[in-house]
Design a protein around this motif. Structure first.
Motif, short mmCIF file in Angstrom:
data_model
loop_
_atom_site.label_atom_id
_atom_site.label_comp_id
_atom_site.label_asym_id
_atom_site.label_seq_id
_atom_site.Cartn_x
_atom_site.Cartn_y
_atom_site.Cartn_z
N ARG A 69 57.08 35.51 35.17
CA ARG A 69 56.57 34.31 34.51
C ARG A 69 55.04 34.36 34.44
O ARG A 69 54.38 34.91 35.32
CB ARG A 69 57.01 33.05 35.26
CG ARG A 69 58.45 32.68 35.01
CD ARG A 69 58.81 31.36 35.69
NE ARG A 69 58.68 31.45 37.14
CZ ARG A 69 59.61 31.99 37.92
NH1 ARG A 69 60.70 32.50 37.40
NH2 ARG A 69 59.44 32.01 39.23
N SER A 70 54.50 33.74 33.39
CA SER A 70 53.05 33.71 33.20
C SER A 70 52.50 32.32 33.49
O SER A 70 53.18 31.31 33.26
CB SER A 70 52.69 34.11 31.77
OG SER A 70 53.00 35.46 31.53
N HIS A 71 51.27 32.29 33.99
CA HIS A 71 50.53 31.04 34.22
C HIS A 71 49.12 31.28 33.69
O HIS A 71 48.25 31.76 34.41
CB HIS A 71 50.50 30.69 35.71
CG HIS A 71 51.85 30.52 36.32
ND1 HIS A 71 52.55 29.33 36.27
CD2 HIS A 71 52.66 31.40 36.96
CE1 HIS A 71 53.72 29.48 36.88
NE2 HIS A 71 53.80 30.73 37.31
N VAL A 72 48.92 30.96 32.42
CA VAL A 72 47.66 31.27 31.76
C VAL A 72 46.66 30.15 32.01
O VAL A 72 46.98 28.96 31.88
CB VAL A 72 47.87 31.46 30.24
CG1 VAL A 72 46.55 31.71 29.53
CG2 VAL A 72 48.85 32.62 30.00
N GLY A 73 45.44 30.53 32.36
CA GLY A 73 44.38 29.55 32.57
C GLY A 73 43.06 30.25 32.79
O GLY A 73 42.99 31.48 32.91
N LEU A 74 41.99 29.46 32.84
CA LEU A 74 40.64 29.96 33.08
C LEU A 74 40.02 29.15 34.22
O LEU A 74 40.16 27.93 34.26
CB LEU A 74 39.77 29.82 31.83
CG LEU A 74 40.30 30.47 30.54
CD1 LEU A 74 39.38 30.09 29.37
CD2 LEU A 74 40.36 31.99 30.69
N VAL A 75 39.34 29.84 35.13
CA VAL A 75 38.69 29.17 36.25
C VAL A 75 37.25 29.67 36.35
O VAL A 75 37.01 30.88 36.44
CB VAL A 75 39.42 29.46 37.58
CG1 VAL A 75 38.70 28.76 38.74
CG2 VAL A 75 40.87 29.02 37.51
N ALA A 76 36.29 28.75 36.29
CA ALA A 76 34.89 29.10 36.51
C ALA A 76 34.68 29.28 38.02
O ALA A 76 35.00 28.39 38.81
CB ALA A 76 33.97 28.01 35.98
N ALA A 77 34.18 30.43 38.42
CA ALA A 77 34.12 30.76 39.85
C ALA A 77 32.72 31.17 40.28
O ALA A 77 32.09 32.01 39.63
CB ALA A 77 35.11 31.88 40.16
N ASP A 78 32.24 30.57 41.39
CA ASP A 78 30.98 31.02 41.96
C ASP A 78 31.25 32.23 42.85
O ASP A 78 32.39 32.69 42.98
CB ASP A 78 30.29 29.90 42.74
CG ASP A 78 31.13 29.35 43.88
OD1 ASP A 78 32.11 30.02 44.29
OD2 ASP A 78 30.84 28.25 44.37
N GLU A 79 30.22 32.75 43.47
CA GLU A 79 30.35 33.99 44.24
C GLU A 79 31.33 33.84 45.40
O GLU A 79 32.13 34.73 45.67
CB GLU A 79 28.98 34.42 44.75
CG GLU A 79 28.98 35.79 45.41
CD GLU A 79 27.59 36.27 45.76
OE1 GLU A 79 27.47 37.17 46.62
OE2 GLU A 79 26.62 35.74 45.19
N SER A 80 31.29 32.69 46.08
CA SER A 80 32.18 32.52 47.24
C SER A 80 33.64 32.45 46.80
O SER A 80 34.54 32.99 47.48
CB SER A 80 31.80 31.26 48.02
OG SER A 80 31.96 30.10 47.21
N LEU A 81 33.92 31.82 45.66
CA LEU A 81 35.30 31.74 45.18
C LEU A 81 35.78 33.12 44.73
O LEU A 81 36.93 33.50 44.98
CB LEU A 81 35.39 30.74 44.02
CG LEU A 81 36.79 30.27 43.64
CD1 LEU A 81 37.51 29.63 44.82
CD2 LEU A 81 36.73 29.29 42.47
N LEU A 82 34.90 33.89 44.10
CA LEU A 82 35.27 35.24 43.69
C LEU A 82 35.57 36.12 44.90
O LEU A 82 36.44 37.00 44.84
CB LEU A 82 34.15 35.86 42.84
CG LEU A 82 33.98 35.29 41.43
CD1 LEU A 82 32.72 35.85 40.79
CD2 LEU A 82 35.20 35.59 40.56
N GLU A 83 34.86 35.90 46.00
CA GLU A 83 35.15 36.65 47.22
C GLU A 83 36.56 36.35 47.73
O GLU A 83 37.28 37.24 48.18
CB GLU A 83 34.11 36.32 48.30
CG GLU A 83 32.73 36.91 48.02
CD GLU A 83 31.70 36.47 49.05
OE1 GLU A 83 32.07 35.68 49.96
OE2 GLU A 83 30.54 36.90 48.94
N LYS A 84 36.96 35.08 47.63
CA LYS A 84 38.31 34.71 48.05
C LYS A 84 39.36 35.38 47.15
O LYS A 84 40.41 35.82 47.62
CB LYS A 84 38.48 33.19 48.01
CG LYS A 84 37.58 32.42 48.98
CD LYS A 84 37.91 32.76 50.43
CE LYS A 84 37.08 31.93 51.39
NZ LYS A 84 37.27 32.34 52.81
#
Length: 287
Positions: A69-84
């Motif tokens: 199954r697909s779950h399409v979306g976009l999330v704006a991420a700062d550096e700490s979120l990208l690390e997670k």
């Protein structure tokens, strides 16, 4: 006394699954604290939506085992979120490595793993109650969360429904695949006879039609080190985009469903016959 290899493999897989769940929960907690923008395809972007997307590890009743199954979306991420996100993807890769080891050495353990792993996390097992969810879908566990490697100026999302995977095979390779089927079945014997009538040097093609999927075309704010200014990628899970200002880039709204008919012209170099020569394997002859 040392534990049996099969029990050790299962214990290692369980530990890898624990790390996957823990890192995903850490990502969700960081997202909940984040003021960053998000957008979800045909849904409201929220922590609940992202939780459903990232913890969708289940087959539904009657689901094709090859489908996800697909779950399409976009999330704006700062550096700490990208690390997670990177930590989750590392845990997914580790889980996939342990699965591959079991598949190669003790395949029967896979069924036991699917039954045991959900019970290690009560919040996951609760999803099974009255939800039409059947058992663990291992591929949906280890598929990576897509990320962009640099800030993006705009995103264009579009359905891609003309994909085909074409694998070139020799007559001998096809014969080995047929011999793994029920060779007492009349239709398999017929195909073996047909194959025997081909010269051993003739190349054949095994074709797999791919299910419609969403593709994202990313246009970077600045050229990358290798000079690229854009990238196309398939997005079955929410796409995390580096966004120092916590804002999403410009993006379009794709159609609710893929087109009913093929939208791209057939390649001029398509040389396969119209019908499969060996239907059981989706094997075609070249023209």
């Amino acid at each position: 006394m040392a534990p049996a290899p099969s029990y050790r493999l299962l214990a290692e897989l369980e530990a890898a699954f624990d790390r996957l769940i823990e890192s995903t929960e850490a990502l969700l907690a960081a997202y909940e604290r984040s003021p960053a923008e998000a957008w979800a395809f045909q849904a409201e972007a929220s922590t609940a939506w992202l939780r459903r997307a990232l913890l969708d590890f289940w087959y539904t009743d009657g689901q094709d085992g090859r489908a996800t199954r697909s779950h399409v979306g976009l999330v704006a991420a700062d550096e700490s979120l990208l690390e997670k996100v990177a930590e989750v993807n590392a845990a997914k890769a580790d889980f996939a490595t342990h699965l591959a080891r079991i598949r190669d050495t003790h395949p029967p353990l896979l069924a036991e793993a699917k039954a045991v792993l959900p019970f290690r996390h009560p919040q996951l097992h609760d999803h099974l109650r009255g939800s039409g969810l059947a058992r663990l879908h291992l591929k949906q566990c280890w598929r990576a969360i897509p990320t962009a490697e640099a800030p993006v100026a705009r995103v264009r999302l579009a359905w891609y429904s003309s994909g085909r995977s074409i694998k070139r095979l020799t007559v001998r390779e096809v014969e080995q695949k047929l011999l793994t089927l029920d060779t007492d079945a009349p239709h398999v014997r017929i195909q073996l006879r047909k194959l025997a009538g081909l010269p051993e040097s003739e190349p054949l093609a095994q074709v797999q039609t791919q299910a419609p999927l969403m593709r994202a075309n990313l246009f970077f704010c600045e050229p990358l080190e290798d000079g690229r200014t854009r990238r196309a990628m398939n997005v079955a899970l929410p796409l995390f985009l580096p966004a120092p200002r916590a804002r999403l880039p410009d993006h379009n709204l794709p159609p609710a469903a893929p087109p009913q008919s093929r939208t791209r012209a057939r390649r001029s170099d398509e040389k396969l016959e119209e019908t499969p020569y060996l239907p059981s394997l989706r094997v075609y002859r070249y023209r």
